[in-house]
Scaffold this motif. Structure first.
Motif, PDB file in Angstrom:
ATOM      1  N   SER A 115       1.538   4.401  -5.972  1.00 44.56           N
ATOM      2  CA  SER A 115       0.598   3.411  -6.692  1.00 44.56           C
ATOM      3  C   SER A 115      -0.551   3.811  -6.815  1.00 44.56           C
ATOM      4  O   SER A 115      -1.147   3.606  -8.040  1.00 44.56           O
ATOM      5  CB  SER A 115       0.715   2.202  -5.932  1.00 44.56           C
ATOM      6  N   ARG A 116      -1.331   4.327  -6.144  1.00 45.14           N
ATOM      7  CA  ARG A 116      -2.726   4.576  -6.256  1.00 45.14           C
ATOM      8  C   ARG A 116      -2.962   5.798  -7.199  1.00 45.14           C
ATOM      9  O   ARG A 116      -3.844   5.675  -8.082  1.00 45.14           O
ATOM     10  CB  ARG A 116      -3.292   5.127  -4.902  1.00 45.14           C
ATOM     11  N   GLU A 151       0.874  -1.177  -0.150  1.00 46.58           N
ATOM     12  CA  GLU A 151       0.104   0.061   0.028  1.00 46.58           C
ATOM     13  C   GLU A 151       0.814   1.369   0.083  1.00 46.58           C
ATOM     14  O   GLU A 151       1.755   1.475   0.770  1.00 46.58           O
ATOM     15  CB  GLU A 151      -0.783   0.168   1.196  1.00 46.58           C
ATOM     16  N   ASN A 152       0.729   1.999  -0.928  1.00 48.43           N
ATOM     17  CA  ASN A 152       1.550   3.235  -0.885  1.00 48.43           C
ATOM     18  C   ASN A 152       0.525   4.354  -1.953  1.00 48.43           C
ATOM     19  O   ASN A 152      -0.005   4.057  -2.876  1.00 48.43           O
ATOM     20  CB  ASN A 152       2.833   3.301  -1.460  1.00 48.43           C
ATOM     21  N   GLU A 153       0.656   5.522  -1.595  1.00 49.70           N
ATOM     22  CA  GLU A 153      -0.130   6.403  -2.333  1.00 49.70           C
ATOM     23  C   GLU A 153       0.314   6.578  -3.638  1.00 49.70           C
ATOM     24  O   GLU A 153      -0.623   6.934  -4.553  1.00 49.70           O
ATOM     25  CB  GLU A 153       0.124   7.730  -1.627  1.00 49.70           C
TER      26      GLU A 153
END
Length: 192
Positions: free
Chosen positions: A152-153, A148-150
């Motif tokens: 990638s989003r 989870e990392n911003e």
């Protein structure tokens, strides 16, 4: 010393093997290369950014495109955000978190591509650049790590290296991906 070297090489090998075992790796890299090639075919450019070693990788990517990789060809429009006078100006007058986003705001055009590099995927100045790139109508390709990392989003395409205890293993995957991207971009543009 011999043990340290062998251990380090073994860690690097295991990280690369883990990256290759991920079934989506080749397709994602192919998609990233095609996105860059399509932008260049349309007369657009690629802007790259990163912090520390990732800035060195961003610069390496841009210089291989504007210079040459393996064979002579026309220069391709790519810029790394790495001017120290500009970066310290914006860092001083605004904040370090805006050094990349302000550049993208000024120079990024609809149809351009931002190559955003962050081993953690949490670097605020990289995240702001990605948001600004979208505001400018640009595509965002991220080189980051799994999990989870911003970044990638926020990215249109995220190439994620396996998580590692230290960022150097992640950076080693990133530089391999950068070399593959350059080679694949050249092939799609008919230079290989």
């Amino acid at each position: 010393m011999k043990e340290l070297i062998e251990t380090t090489l073994e860690e690097a090998r295991q990280t690369l093997e883990s990256f290759l075992e991920e079934t989506t790796t080749v397709g994602i890299i192919s998609q990233a290369a095609s996105t860059c090639a399509e932008a260049l075919k349309a007369g657009n450019k690629i802007i790259s950014c990163g912090n520390g070693g990732s800035l060195c990788d961003a610069t390496h990517f841009a210089e291989e495109l504007t210079g040459r990789y393996r064979n002579n060809r026309i220069p391709l429009p790519a810029i790394a955000i790495n001017d120290p006078a500009y970066m310290t100006c914006v860092g001083n007058d605004f904040s370090f978190n805006e050094i990349f986003s302000r550049y993208v705001e000024a120079m990024g055009c609809k149809g351009d591509v931002l190559l955003a590099i962050s081993t953690s995927g949490h670097s605020e100045n990289i995240l702001k650049a990605a948001v600004q790139a979208h505001n400018n109508g640009m595509k965002v390709i991220a080189l980051t790590s799994k999990g989870e990392n911003e970044l990638s989003r926020l990215a249109d395409i995220a190439v994620c290296a396996p998580r590692a205890a230290h960022s150097d293993r992640i950076q080693e995957i990133h530089i391999k991906v950068i070399h593959i991207l350059i080679q694949a971009i050249e092939a799609e543009l008919g230079f290989e």
